[in-house]
Design a protein around this motif. Structure first.
Motif, PDB file in Angstrom:
ATOM      1  N   VAL A  66       0.843  -1.201   0.000  1.00  0.00           N
ATOM      2  CA  VAL A  66       0.000   0.000   0.000  1.00  0.00           C
ATOM      3  C   VAL A  66       0.879   1.253   0.000  1.00  0.00           C
ATOM      4  O   VAL A  66       0.636   2.193  -0.766  1.00  0.00           O
ATOM      5  N   LEU A  67       1.898   1.271   0.840  1.00  0.00           N
ATOM      6  CA  LEU A  67       2.796   2.435   0.886  1.00  0.00           C
ATOM      7  C   LEU A  67       3.540   2.627  -0.435  1.00  0.00           C
ATOM      8  O   LEU A  67       3.760   3.766  -0.864  1.00  0.00           O
ATOM      9  N   ILE A  68       3.914   1.536  -1.082  1.00  0.00           N
ATOM     10  CA  ILE A  68       4.584   1.649  -2.388  1.00  0.00           C
ATOM     11  C   ILE A  68       3.625   2.246  -3.410  1.00  0.00           C
ATOM     12  O   ILE A  68       4.008   3.111  -4.208  1.00  0.00           O
ATOM     13  N   ALA A  69       2.375   1.821  -3.376  1.00  0.00           N
ATOM     14  CA  ALA A  69       1.373   2.397  -4.283  1.00  0.00           C
ATOM     15  C   ALA A  69       1.145   3.878  -3.976  1.00  0.00           C
ATOM     16  O   ALA A  69       0.997   4.700  -4.887  1.00  0.00           O
ATOM     17  N   PHE A  75       7.313  17.525   0.292  1.00  0.00           N
ATOM     18  CA  PHE A  75       6.968  17.058   1.635  1.00  0.00           C
ATOM     19  C   PHE A  75       6.268  15.708   1.571  1.00  0.00           C
ATOM     20  O   PHE A  75       6.588  14.790   2.334  1.00  0.00           O
ATOM     21  N   ALA A  76       5.308  15.562   0.663  1.00  0.00           N
ATOM     22  CA  ALA A  76       4.568  14.297   0.539  1.00  0.00           C
ATOM     23  C   ALA A  76       5.503  13.156   0.144  1.00  0.00           C
ATOM     24  O   ALA A  76       5.423  12.060   0.707  1.00  0.00           O
ATOM     25  N   LEU A  77       6.388  13.408  -0.813  1.00  0.00           N
ATOM     26  CA  LEU A  77       7.340  12.372  -1.219  1.00  0.00           C
ATOM     27  C   LEU A  77       8.238  11.959  -0.060  1.00  0.00           C
ATOM     28  O   LEU A  77       8.487  10.769   0.161  1.00  0.00           O
ATOM     29  N   GLY A  78       8.726  12.938   0.669  1.00  0.00           N
ATOM     30  CA  GLY A  78       9.591  12.639   1.815  1.00  0.00           C
ATOM     31  C   GLY A  78       8.864  11.866   2.892  1.00  0.00           C
ATOM     32  O   GLY A  78       9.405  10.914   3.463  1.00  0.00           O
ATOM     33  N   ALA A  79       7.622  12.242   3.169  1.00  0.00           N
ATOM     34  CA  ALA A  79       6.849  11.571   4.212  1.00  0.00           C
ATOM     35  C   ALA A  79       6.575  10.116   3.839  1.00  0.00           C
ATOM     36  O   ALA A  79       6.726   9.205   4.670  1.00  0.00           O
ATOM     37  N   VAL A  80       6.196   9.877   2.595  1.00  0.00           N
ATOM     38  CA  VAL A  80       5.894   8.505   2.178  1.00  0.00           C
ATOM     39  C   VAL A  80       7.175   7.667   2.138  1.00  0.00           C
ATOM     40  O   VAL A  80       7.193   6.526   2.611  1.00  0.00           O
ATOM     41  N   ALA A  81       8.239   8.223   1.613  1.00  0.00           N
ATOM     42  CA  ALA A  81       9.508   7.488   1.569  1.00  0.00           C
ATOM     43  C   ALA A  81       9.995   7.181   2.981  1.00  0.00           C
ATOM     44  O   ALA A  81      10.487   6.081   3.262  1.00  0.00           O
TER      45      ALA A  81
END
Length: 134
Positions: free
Chosen positions: A6-9, A33-39
């Motif tokens: 799910v996190l990868i998606a 910010f969103a990219l950093g938070a998900v990564a």
């Protein structure tokens, strides 16, 4: 493994969103910010999976995992540079990244073996059985 998928998606979706909103300064800030938070959210789950899968040598497993992770970062930068050299627009790079992330998601979906998904334990994590005295 389900939460990692799910996190990868979500990472792929964040890359697509970033491609859409990055042309506006505020959108770029939100996108980064969103990219950093998900990564950042992916790392603990990935490391935990590696440590559990390699219970016999967790330190070695984390060292290899970290090396492969950094190799992936450098490969992504190299591929992005090659794409730019080939004439791909800068704004399309996040979309190329999303394609790569979805490729990784597809590979993980093909993975059926391993003790973690099937409920079996690896030999290193099995509890010893007690023997009855005869």
């Amino acid at each position: 493994m389900g939460s990692l998928r799910v996190l990868i998606a979500v990472l792929a979706a964040a890359l697509v969103l970033f491609a859409v909103i990055a042309s506006v300064r505020a959108g770029a800030v939100v996108g980064v910010f969103a990219l950093g938070a998900v990564a950042f959210a992916l790392v603990p789950g990935l490391q935990t999976r590696v440590v559990v899968a390699a219970a016999g040598a967790p330190t070695l497993a984390v060292a290899v995992y970290t090396s492969i992770f950094n190799l992936g970062i450098s490969a992504g930068a190299w591929l992005g540079g090659r794409a730019l050299s080939a004439g791909v627009a800068l704004g399309a790079l996040p979309l190329l990244g999303a394609v790569g992330v979805l490729g990784g998601l597809a590979v993980s979906a093909l993975h059926r073996g391993g003790g973690l998904q099937s409920g079996r334990r690896s030999p290193a994590t099995r509890r010893p059985t007690r023997r009855r005295a005869s």
